[in-house]
Design a protein around this motif. Structure first.
Motif, PDB file in Angstrom:
ATOM      1  N   ARG A 203       0.838  -1.203   0.000  1.00  0.00           N
ATOM      2  CA  ARG A 203       0.000   0.000   0.000  1.00  0.00           C
ATOM      3  C   ARG A 203       0.874   1.254   0.000  1.00  0.00           C
ATOM      4  N   HIS A 204       0.438   2.246  -0.738  1.00  0.00           N
ATOM      5  CA  HIS A 204       1.120   3.537  -0.862  1.00  0.00           C
ATOM      6  C   HIS A 204       2.503   3.382  -1.512  1.00  0.00           C
ATOM      7  N   TRP A 205       2.643   2.436  -2.420  1.00  0.00           N
ATOM      8  CA  TRP A 205       3.932   2.267  -3.093  1.00  0.00           C
ATOM      9  C   TRP A 205       4.280   3.466  -3.960  1.00  0.00           C
ATOM     10  N   GLN A 206       3.289   4.285  -4.325  1.00  0.00           N
ATOM     11  CA  GLN A 206       3.562   5.462  -5.148  1.00  0.00           C
ATOM     12  C   GLN A 206       4.469   6.467  -4.436  1.00  0.00           C
ATOM     13  N   ARG A 207       4.622   6.336  -3.136  1.00  0.00           N
ATOM     14  CA  ARG A 207       5.484   7.270  -2.410  1.00  0.00           C
ATOM     15  C   ARG A 207       6.952   7.090  -2.783  1.00  0.00           C
ATOM     16  N   LEU A 208       7.295   5.969  -3.408  1.00  0.00           N
ATOM     17  CA  LEU A 208       8.662   5.776  -3.886  1.00  0.00           C
ATOM     18  C   LEU A 208       8.952   6.590  -5.139  1.00  0.00           C
ATOM     19  N   GLY A 232     -10.235  16.543  -6.804  1.00  0.00           N
ATOM     20  CA  GLY A 232     -10.325  15.357  -5.956  1.00  0.00           C
ATOM     21  C   GLY A 232      -9.268  15.359  -4.872  1.00  0.00           C
ATOM     22  N   LEU A 233      -9.275  14.263  -4.098  1.00  0.00           N
ATOM     23  CA  LEU A 233      -8.330  14.059  -3.016  1.00  0.00           C
ATOM     24  C   LEU A 233      -7.577  12.751  -3.240  1.00  0.00           C
ATOM     25  N   ARG A 234      -6.408  12.680  -2.651  1.00  0.00           N
ATOM     26  CA  ARG A 234      -5.598  11.458  -2.731  1.00  0.00           C
ATOM     27  C   ARG A 234      -4.693  11.398  -1.513  1.00  0.00           C
ATOM     28  N   PRO A 235      -4.107  10.216  -1.177  1.00  0.00           N
ATOM     29  CA  PRO A 235      -3.194  10.108  -0.027  1.00  0.00           C
ATOM     30  C   PRO A 235      -1.956  10.974  -0.218  1.00  0.00           C
ATOM     31  N   TRP A 236      -1.400  11.399   0.884  1.00  0.00           N
ATOM     32  CA  TRP A 236      -0.215  12.241   0.864  1.00  0.00           C
ATOM     33  C   TRP A 236       0.990  11.467   0.370  1.00  0.00           C
ATOM     34  N   GLN A 237       1.868  12.143  -0.407  1.00  0.00           N
ATOM     35  CA  GLN A 237       3.124  11.569  -0.881  1.00  0.00           C
ATOM     36  C   GLN A 237       4.260  12.513  -0.516  1.00  0.00           C
ATOM     37  N   SER A 238       5.455  11.936  -0.480  1.00  0.00           N
ATOM     38  CA  SER A 238       6.629  12.742  -0.172  1.00  0.00           C
ATOM     39  C   SER A 238       6.797  13.829  -1.222  1.00  0.00           C
ATOM     40  N   GLY A 239       6.954  15.082  -0.783  1.00  0.00           N
ATOM     41  CA  GLY A 239       7.096  16.224  -1.678  1.00  0.00           C
ATOM     42  C   GLY A 239       5.859  17.080  -1.776  1.00  0.00           C
ATOM     43  N   ASP A 240       4.714  16.602  -1.260  1.00  0.00           N
ATOM     44  CA  ASP A 240       3.491  17.401  -1.265  1.00  0.00           C
ATOM     45  C   ASP A 240       3.610  18.549  -0.270  1.00  0.00           C
ATOM     46  N   HIS A 241       3.094  19.706  -0.657  1.00  0.00           N
ATOM     47  CA  HIS A 241       3.163  20.876   0.215  1.00  0.00           C
ATOM     48  C   HIS A 241       2.102  20.773   1.298  1.00  0.00           C
ATOM     49  N   ILE A 429      17.363  -0.938  -3.609  1.00  0.00           N
ATOM     50  CA  ILE A 429      16.572  -2.138  -3.343  1.00  0.00           C
ATOM     51  C   ILE A 429      16.948  -2.807  -2.029  1.00  0.00           C
ATOM     52  N   LEU A 430      18.108  -2.453  -1.477  1.00  0.00           N
ATOM     53  CA  LEU A 430      18.556  -3.066  -0.228  1.00  0.00           C
ATOM     54  C   LEU A 430      18.174  -2.243   0.996  1.00  0.00           C
ATOM     55  N   SER A 431      17.515  -1.117   0.800  1.00  0.00           N
ATOM     56  CA  SER A 431      17.180  -0.242   1.918  1.00  0.00           C
ATOM     57  C   SER A 431      15.869  -0.679   2.570  1.00  0.00           C
ATOM     58  N   GLN A 432      15.699  -0.281   3.816  1.00  0.00           N
ATOM     59  CA  GLN A 432      14.467  -0.581   4.537  1.00  0.00           C
ATOM     60  C   GLN A 432      13.287   0.222   3.997  1.00  0.00           C
ATOM     61  N   GLU A 433      13.548   1.396   3.454  1.00  0.00           N
ATOM     62  CA  GLU A 433      12.478   2.202   2.876  1.00  0.00           C
ATOM     63  C   GLU A 433      11.819   1.478   1.706  1.00  0.00           C
ATOM     64  N   THR A 434      12.616   0.806   0.881  1.00  0.00           N
ATOM     65  CA  THR A 434      12.056   0.059  -0.246  1.00  0.00           C
ATOM     66  C   THR A 434      11.263  -1.144   0.232  1.00  0.00           C
ATOM     67  N   GLU A 435      11.730  -1.822   1.260  1.00  0.00           N
ATOM     68  CA  GLU A 435      11.031  -2.986   1.776  1.00  0.00           C
ATOM     69  C   GLU A 435       9.688  -2.619   2.402  1.00  0.00           C
ATOM     70  N   ARG A 436       9.492  -1.369   2.754  1.00  0.00           N
ATOM     71  CA  ARG A 436       8.200  -0.930   3.296  1.00  0.00           C
ATOM     72  C   ARG A 436       7.107  -0.959   2.240  1.00  0.00           C
ATOM     73  N   TYR A 437       7.472  -0.776   0.991  1.00  0.00           N
ATOM     74  CA  TYR A 437       6.476  -0.667  -0.078  1.00  0.00           C
ATOM     75  C   TYR A 437       6.574  -1.781  -1.122  1.00  0.00           C
ATOM     76  N   VAL A 438       7.591  -2.613  -1.057  1.00  0.00           N
ATOM     77  CA  VAL A 438       7.772  -3.694  -2.033  1.00  0.00           C
ATOM     78  C   VAL A 438       7.911  -5.005  -1.283  1.00  0.00           C
ATOM     79  N   GLN A 439       7.178  -6.021  -1.752  1.00  0.00           N
ATOM     80  CA  GLN A 439       7.229  -7.331  -1.123  1.00  0.00           C
ATOM     81  C   GLN A 439       8.240  -8.205  -1.844  1.00  0.00           C
ATOM     82  N   PHE A 440       9.403  -8.386  -1.232  1.00  0.00           N
ATOM     83  CA  PHE A 440      10.387  -9.345  -1.723  1.00  0.00           C
ATOM     84  C   PHE A 440      10.200 -10.625  -0.921  1.00  0.00           C
TER      85      PHE A 440
END
Length: 476
Positions: A203-208, A232-241, A429-440
């Protein structure tokens, strides 16, 4: 890739190649093993009847020979009245089933055709010897006059790449299996691309990804909406004001939600795949199995992002930095604007990992091949948001130790400014931030590690299936 052997009890199947003479269709007839036994018994009866003067043995020999003649004539006529075609292939991903479908049509007006066997060769496009060659088998039952029937083969590949399928050969042993009549379709070869496997996005993988302009987060410091009307409205992403946050909706759902505006310009994303293996900085050092598995994860993540975004009709570009970047026949920068992302997936299927020396051209301005490749295409990337997928960290590539003060390196793109403005997303791909949004998944990691160094003969399996029954399972 491992080939499926011909079913037991089917006489006449051979692995010998059929040589073509330039014609479109070539026919060949030969005796099966059972037919040779028939002729041996007939010859024994002829010799015994001649020596002993037994007319009954001579009559028996005549009956046996006549059965062989009837078999040859029937099979020869039946295969000439069969039209065989293969449906176009669209490729598939590693671990998924690739269905090869055939259509068999009986052109005869009065006589049915039974037990048509189909055989094709499957060879990697970069095969260097005949050992890397396998066969795909299929078969059909009875085909009524002027009717068609479909059959399919289910293949599952364990490694990506390009494979050549063909030529297409149809044969029949109907009605007594004493002879085999074959029909080969010349110039029926087709290439199958096996793409990297797809991953599961959380969920919220678009934040990458970089935030979309206007509607998907204004990057301006003032937070003013100068790119479109609210819709419309959408979930917050990194970089939104922060001024675009809709506080009532945020309080109701418990997560930040921002206002989305109508875009005047379409969002364009360019995925940059870093195929340089960190451990191959020394040309005399070989890649480890973990490096090869991480390289496959990098390609799989890029293929997953491309597949998801093209489903939403988002224009996507691809630039791959690997061992074949300079020798790739097409332009290294590929772009698609619709839902058909096959050109980009085919480029990922042909990607090869490389070292710093292998992926760099002979004359470069920058010490790192990724920086050099992006710099050469900087003018074409100016209007796109960049997403770099790599095994390396941002600071190890863009700010290498001891090279930040080089004049050539200072002329490279201002990566830090792009990252601060939201136009650059560096995905390690080895970071914890990527593992939050991608299922390896653990199964995927084990699968890639086991097949990273497997020879080509273990790349996939094929098993014939009938048009009247569900496709059978394929052992992986």
């Amino acid at each position: 890739m491992s080939s499926t052997p011909p079913p037991n009890g089917l006489p006449g199947l051979t692995r010998e190649p059929i040589r073509t003479n330039g014609t479109r269709i070539r026919y060949r007839d030969r005796l099966s093993r059972l037919g040779l036994h028939f002729l041996f018994v007939a010859l024994f009866a002829i010799i015994g009847g001649s020596l002993r003067g037994f007319n009954l043995l001579l009559l028996l020999a005549g009956l046996l020979i006549s059965v062989v003649i009837v078999q040859w004539r029937t099979a020869h006529t039946a295969i000439r009245r069969v039209h065989l075609s293969r449906q176009p292939l669209s490729g598939g991903h590693v671990g998924d089933d690739v269905h090869i479908r055939y259509r068999v049509r009986n052109l005869s007006r009065f006589f049915p055709t039974a037990f048509v066997q189909i055989e094709e060769s499957l060879v990697p496009v970069d095969a260097i010897d005949d050992d890397e060659k396998w066969s795909v088998f299929a078969a059909t039952g009875s085909v009524a006059p002027q009717q068609s029937i479909e059959t399919s083969v289910q293949c599952r590949f364990a490694t990506r790449g390009a494979f050549q399928l063909g030529p297409l050969i149809a044969s029949t042993t109907f009605p007594f299996a004493l002879s085999v009549s074959e029909r080969q379709t010349v110039n029926s070869e087709q290439t199958i691309y096996v793409y990297p496997s797809l991953l599961t996005l959380k969920r919220h993988w678009q934040r990458l990804l970089p935030p979309r302009p206007g509607g998907d987060g204004d990057r301006s410091t003032t937070g003013t909406n100068y790119q479109g009307e609210f819709y419309g409205l959408r979930p917050w992403q990194s970089g939104d004001h922060v001024r675009h946050i809709h506080w009532r909706t945020t309080a109701r759902i418990g997560e930040p939600a921002v206002r989305q505006f109508e875009q005047r310009h379409r969002h364009q994303i360019c995925f940059i795949v870093d195929g340089v293996i960190p451990s191959l900085a020394n040309p005399n050092q070989d890649a480890t199995p973990s490096d090869e598995a991480d390289f496959e994860k990098t390609l799989s993540l890029a293929a997953t992002f491309i597949s998801e975004l093209t489903k939403m009709s988002v224009p996507v570009s691809l630039l791959v930095c690997d061992a074949v970047s300079e020798t790739f026949g097409k332009s290294p920068l590929l772009t698609v604007t619709g839902s058909d992302c096959r050109p980009l997936l085919e480029r990922l299927a042909l990607s090869e990992q490389g070292s710093v020396s292998a992926s760099q051209p002979k004359q470069t301005k920058f010490p790192d091949p990724l920086v050099d490749l992006v710099t050469r295409y900087a003018s074409r990337l100016a209007q796109r948001d960049l997403v770099v997928i790599s095994q390396r960290k941002f600071r190890d590539v863009m700010l290498p130790t001891g090279q930040g003060g080089m004049p050539e390196h200072r002329r490279s793109p201002d990566w830090l400014s792009l990252a601060r403005s939201g136009r650059l997303s560096w995905i390690n791909i080895l970071s914890q931030e990527t593992e939050r949004y991608v299922q390896f998944s653990q199964e995927y990691v084990q699968f890639t590690q086991e097949n990273a160094r497997l020879p080509r003969e273990n790349a996939g399996q094929a098993r014939p299936t009938s048009a009247h029954t569900p496709p059978s399972a394929v052992n992986s």
